[in-house]
Design an enzyme around this catalytic site. Structure first.
Site, PDB file in Angstrom:
ATOM      1  N   ASP A  71     -20.955  -2.261   3.903  1.00 44.81           N
ATOM      2  CA  ASP A  71     -19.609  -2.808   3.912  1.00 44.81           C
ATOM      3  C   ASP A  71     -18.983  -2.737   2.522  1.00 44.81           C
ATOM      4  O   ASP A  71     -17.766  -2.713   2.384  1.00 44.81           O
ATOM      5  CB  ASP A  71     -19.593  -4.239   4.443  1.00 44.81           C
ATOM      6  N   CYS A 100     -23.342 -11.669  -3.090  1.00 35.95           N
ATOM      7  CA  CYS A 100     -23.669 -11.415  -4.489  1.00 35.95           C
ATOM      8  C   CYS A 100     -23.030 -12.463  -5.379  1.00 35.95           C
ATOM      9  O   CYS A 100     -22.189 -13.245  -4.960  1.00 35.95           O
ATOM     10  CB  CYS A 100     -23.147 -10.046  -4.926  1.00 35.95           C
ATOM     11  N   VAL A 154     -32.637 -31.283   7.529  1.00 38.80           N
ATOM     12  CA  VAL A 154     -33.053 -32.140   6.429  1.00 38.80           C
ATOM     13  C   VAL A 154     -32.693 -33.578   6.762  1.00 38.80           C
ATOM     14  O   VAL A 154     -31.668 -33.852   7.386  1.00 38.80           O
ATOM     15  CB  VAL A 154     -32.377 -31.709   5.102  1.00 38.80           C
TER      16      VAL A 154
END
Length: 525
Positions: free
Chosen positions: A97, A2, A261
């Protein structure tokens, strides 16, 4: 994973517009914004839904309503910790969690952090007293910053959310925790001392013993990070660490995909294609022509990454392209090989310092990962709503690496020798024999991005990030300039110094020569 934001203190409710702007700055880190407001606390998350996606709503509030948690990261052993809570008679309402973090801290206090195996940063708020408990994982895989305005504490996952405050910003150091009382700065202290990991335990000087311990520990670190019903990606450069990560993920998770990449013809693409073809693993190649990278790409990489060293910024430009492709592919969880170079002697500087300084340099590099490699990985991945997990930096791996002597890390002309030896039966020869090559170089994009290095300071200042730290020379350059005298380099680095105009001019001249030569070599379209 988050982005978290909080404003706590008297009259916080009046800062709703500023709080909303903080959360908006963090919005790329998640899929949904979730908030909790009262007159003295504004709490919010931009939540990327990974574990218990429907029920782990944040900020998570305790059953009695007294505590609220803003949590960023993953605690991979949450099921075992939940079982222990239940055995002690404590109830839980989810299988997340997030709830386990709150309940274990309430049950065991600061000791709960010692039992968490994960990558995390969080703010736990006492809603009645407005005290705030801040904590961060041992090496700082996940970020956490704070600033004070009057009697209010402002907390956020990224510096950019705090820049508009117009005050100095401070970092919660890795492996630190502590309480912020109303009207006072946080009183932070180490809950884990990296410098003492492995202390009092036997050195793993026997090759077979060290190899067996390394193999078991890394395999388990990967196992707990792929315990998900989501598709798992691997950031694959084709080098030792990322290739080994892919080999283990393929063994332990039924659905994986590799992402690479680089410029066509680069070493990374060649090695990665060869490995994924041999493993029959889906491979997403992100081709980037050097001439496709412009000043706008560099400016955006600086804005997103908030990095303070030049080399990390160059790598962030490459990472931006990579994680944009991961997001576009719909993959939310990836594993990377970051941290292995620091733990097992992957950098040339380890061979150039005095033998008695090698362990101290090793510890110095690990201690500063949170503002270099790990910061690049966190910002460029979460900036595209992707959770990057780093098994090489699991606490068990850190402890193990502290016990492996330097002569097993660098041997027979190879860096990270013990890693190669431990997995010799798994690694293809072309991977096992490949030496360390910095990310931007091996992708074939370094010299193009280097054209814009003289612009880095102005771009950095325009973002306002000097409120935390100035842009500065890479520590590797500081060490080189002091003839690899570690004490002198560390002392010099305490007062950060930018590149001089002369150094910028030399750097630009070299980059121009390379780019002109590349343009001449380029075949007509």
């Amino acid at each position: 994973m988050c982005g978290i934001a909080a404003v706590v203190g008297p009259g916080s409710g009046a800062e709703r517009a500023r709080f909303d702007a903080m959360l908006a700055a963090l919005s790329p880190r998640g899929e949904v914004e979730e908030v909790l407001h009262d007159d003295a606390a504004l709490l919010g998350t931009a939540r990327l839904r990974i574990v218990d996606r429907e029920h782990a709503v944040q900020p998570w509030v305790s059953e009695d309503g007294r505590w609220a948690l803003c949590f960023n990261g993953e605690v991979f052993n949450h099921a075992a910790l939940r079982d222990r809570l239940h055995a002690e008679g404590r109830r839980t309402r989810s299988v997340s969690d997030t709830e386990v973090v709150l309940e274990t801290v309430l049950a065991w206090g600061e000791q709960a952090l010692q039992r968490m195996r994960g990558e995390f940063a969080f703010a736990l708020v006492a809603r009645d007293t407005h005290r705030v408990f801040l904590a961060r994982d041992p090496v700082g895989v996940k970020p956490l910053y704070w600033a004070r305005v009057a009697d209010r504490l402002h907390v956020a996952s990224e510096v950019k959310a705090l820049v508009p405050l117009g005050v100095p910003v401070s970092e919660v150091p890795p492996g630190h925790c502590g309480w912020a009382e109303p009207g006072a700065d946080p009183d932070l202290h180490p809950w884990l001392d990296l410098y003492r990991l492995g202390e009092g335990r036997p050195v793993l000087s026997d090759v077979d013993e060290a190899a067996a311990a390394l193999r078991e520990t890394l395999t388990d670190a990967v196992r707990i990070r792929v315990d998900t019903d989501l598709r798992v990606g691997v950031v694959l450069s084709g080098g030792l660490d990322s290739s080994l990560t892919l080999l283990l993920v393929r063994q332990l998770h039924p659905d994986c995909v590799a992402f690479t990449v680089g410029a066509e013809g680069s070493a990374d693409l060649a090695h990665a294609r060869r490995l994924t073809a041999a493993l029959a693993v889906e491979h997403v190649v992100v081709p980037v022509r050097p001439r496709d990278i412009g000043a706008g790409d560099v400016r955006e990489a600086i804005r997103v990454s908030e990095l303070t060293e030049y080399g990390d910024i160059i790598n962030a430009v490459v990472s931006q392209r990579l994680f944009a492709a991961v997001h576009e592919a719909g993959v939310k969880v990836v594993l990377t090989g970051d941290g292995s170079d620091e733990l097992f002697g992957g950098y040339a500087m380890y061979r150039r310092v005095a033998a008695e300084d090698q362990r101290r340099l090793f510890l110095h590099k690990i201690r500063h990962l949170s503002r270099t490699e790990l910061q690049r990985v966190d910002r460029t991945s979460m900036g595209h709503g992707v959770e990057a997990r780093v098994p090489f930096l699991d606490p068990t791996m850190l402890d193990l690496a502290m016990r492996v002597p330097q002569e097993l890390k660098q041997r027979d002309g190879y860096e990270k020798w013990i890693v190669r030896h431990a997995f010799a039966d798994l690694l293809p020869d072309h991977v096992a024999r490949r030496h360390k090559d910095p990310m931007s170089h091996s992708s074939g994009l370094h010299e193009r991005i280097r054209l814009f290095r003289p612009l880095f300071p102005r771009m950095y200042r325009s973002c306002g990030y000097a409120c935390l730290a100035p842009l500065q020379r890479d520590f590797s350059e500081v060490l080189r300039d002091h003839d690899h005298d570690l004490d002198a380099a560390v002392a010099a680095a305490r007062t950060p110094r930018d590149l001089t105009l002369a150094e910028h001019a030399r750097d630009l001249a070299g980059a121009v020569r390379w780019n002109v030569a590349a343009a001449v070599r380029r075949p007509p379209r």
